[in-house]
Design an enzyme around this catalytic site. Structure first.
Site, PDB file in Angstrom:
ATOM      1  N   ARG A  51      61.782  46.460  16.859  1.00  0.00           N
ATOM      2  CA  ARG A  51      62.345  46.085  18.162  1.00  0.00           C
ATOM      3  C   ARG A  51      62.169  47.182  19.191  1.00  0.00           C
ATOM      4  NH1 ARG A  51      67.702  44.705  15.122  1.00  0.00           N
ATOM      5  NH2 ARG A  51      66.681  46.280  13.877  1.00  0.00           N
ATOM      6  N   SER A  84      71.966  41.800  13.709  1.00  0.00           N
ATOM      7  CA  SER A  84      73.022  41.055  13.017  1.00  0.00           C
ATOM      8  C   SER A  84      74.395  41.668  13.256  1.00  0.00           C
ATOM      9  CB  SER A  84      72.736  41.026  11.513  1.00  0.00           C
ATOM     10  OG  SER A  84      71.503  40.400  11.276  1.00  0.00           O
ATOM     11  N   LYS A  88      76.801  47.038   1.134  1.00  0.00           N
ATOM     12  CA  LYS A  88      77.045  46.894   2.573  1.00  0.00           C
ATOM     13  C   LYS A  88      78.214  45.943   2.866  1.00  0.00           C
ATOM     14  CE  LYS A  88      72.620  47.790   4.898  1.00  0.00           C
ATOM     15  NZ  LYS A  88      71.602  47.152   5.751  1.00  0.00           N
ATOM     16  N   HIS A  94      65.108  37.308  13.795  1.00  0.00           N
ATOM     17  CA  HIS A  94      64.506  37.155  12.458  1.00  0.00           C
ATOM     18  C   HIS A  94      63.586  35.925  12.431  1.00  0.00           C
ATOM     19  CE1 HIS A  94      68.338  39.346  10.930  1.00  0.00           C
ATOM     20  NE2 HIS A  94      67.343  40.180  10.812  1.00  0.00           N
TER      21      HIS A  94
HETATM   22  P1  ADP Z   1      67.826  45.527   6.875  1.00  0.00           P
HETATM   23  O1  ADP Z   1      69.245  45.631   6.425  1.00  0.00           O
HETATM   24  O2  ADP Z   1      66.811  45.609   5.791  1.00  0.00           O
HETATM   25  O3  ADP Z   1      67.462  46.366   8.087  1.00  0.00           O
HETATM   26  P2  ADP Z   1      67.940  43.228   8.611  1.00  0.00           P
HETATM   27  O4  ADP Z   1      68.375  41.911   8.157  1.00  0.00           O
HETATM   28  O5  ADP Z   1      68.808  43.947   9.582  1.00  0.00           O
HETATM   29  O6  ADP Z   1      67.685  44.028   7.307  1.00  0.00           O
HETATM   30  O7  ADP Z   1      66.492  43.152   9.239  1.00  0.00           O
HETATM   31  C1  ADP Z   1      65.387  42.728   8.508  1.00  0.00           C
HETATM   32  C2  ADP Z   1      64.132  43.002   9.301  1.00  0.00           C
HETATM   33  O8  ADP Z   1      64.148  42.239  10.490  1.00  0.00           O
HETATM   34  C3  ADP Z   1      63.953  44.450   9.747  1.00  0.00           C
HETATM   35  O9  ADP Z   1      62.572  44.750   9.701  1.00  0.00           O
HETATM   36  C4  ADP Z   1      64.447  44.451  11.160  1.00  0.00           C
HETATM   37  O10 ADP Z   1      63.822  45.467  11.914  1.00  0.00           O
HETATM   38  C5  ADP Z   1      63.999  43.092  11.607  1.00  0.00           C
HETATM   39  N1  ADP Z   1      64.819  42.580  12.706  1.00  0.00           N
HETATM   40  C6  ADP Z   1      66.152  42.506  12.796  1.00  0.00           C
HETATM   41  N2  ADP Z   1      66.552  41.979  13.964  1.00  0.00           N
HETATM   42  C7  ADP Z   1      65.407  41.716  14.656  1.00  0.00           C
HETATM   43  C8  ADP Z   1      65.130  41.201  15.953  1.00  0.00           C
HETATM   44  N3  ADP Z   1      66.088  40.872  16.804  1.00  0.00           N
HETATM   45  N4  ADP Z   1      63.852  41.070  16.302  1.00  0.00           N
HETATM   46  C9  ADP Z   1      62.870  41.446  15.460  1.00  0.00           C
HETATM   47  N5  ADP Z   1      63.053  41.954  14.246  1.00  0.00           N
HETATM   48  C10 ADP Z   1      64.303  42.098  13.839  1.00  0.00           C
END
Ligand code: ADP
Length: 159
Positions: free
Chosen positions: A90, A128, A41, A17
């Site tokens: 990703r 996450s 969630k 992130h």
């Molecule tokens: P959501 O529940 O909306 O998917 P996340 O917190 O999991 O939220 O992710 C928010 C954004 O960050 C999404 O666009 C996700 O694809 C991106 N993201 C999550 N992990 C990574 C990572 N390791 N590298 C790049 N982008 C990521």
């Protein structure tokens, strides 16, 4: 002045992130990390905890703000005068869901664009969920998350 929002659950905020925030701020004057409440969630970290951990993690990056959000993303974007929604991609597996969201958001409001950014390849396997799972099982996640998040995970799991 160009404003982008970067929405997510961030439960917890990872180095993946952070990588996306660092890339986004090179493209926009201001980036607002928008933390979805997502009570359905049942997040490990409360909204308040997630906000404060992200603020701590991005405090060295100028013009990045962190705000809570609940409701329709496109309404929030309009309210904040954002012209772009930033999302991280990703792998191909992210693509289908992200495309659907982007097109639906465009349908709801045609006045901004979704921008996809690819993280450094070392973060492409990081999410996450995996971080929470490894931490729960006693694995070392220190290289996957900012220091504040690492400490918070250790604290949370001690309880
Ligand atoms: P959501 O529940 O909306 O998917 P996340 O917190 O999991 O939220 O992710 C928010 C954004 O960050 C999404 O666009 C996700 O694809 C991106 N993201 C999550 N992990 C990574 C990572 N390791 N590298 C790049 N982008 C990521």
């Amino acid at each position: 002045m160009t404003v982008a929002i970067y929405p997510g659950t961030f439960d917890p905020f990872t180095n993946g992130h952070l990588d996306i925030v660092q890339r986004a701020i090179k493209l926009f004057d201001r980036v607002i990390v928008t933390v979805a409440r997502n009570s359905s969630k049942h997040p490990m970290f409360s909204e308040k905890e997630r906000l404060s951990l992200i603020r701590e993690s991005v405090k060295g990056i100028k013009d990045v703000e962190v705000e809570p959000f609940d409701g329709l993303l496109v309404d929030y974007a309009r309210e904040r005068k954002a012209t772009a929604i930033v999302r991280g991609l990703r792998a191909i597996s992210d693509f289908e869901y992200e495309l659907q969201m982007a097109l639906m958001n465009r349908k709801l409001n045609n006045s901004f664009e979704t921008v996809f950014l690819m993280p450094n390849e070392k973060y492409t396997y990081l999410n996450s969920n995996i971080v929470r799972e490894i931490a729960r099982l006693g694995g070392d996640v220190s290289e996957f998350v900012p220091e504040a998040v690492y400490k918070a995970l250790l604290d949370k799991l001690k309880k």
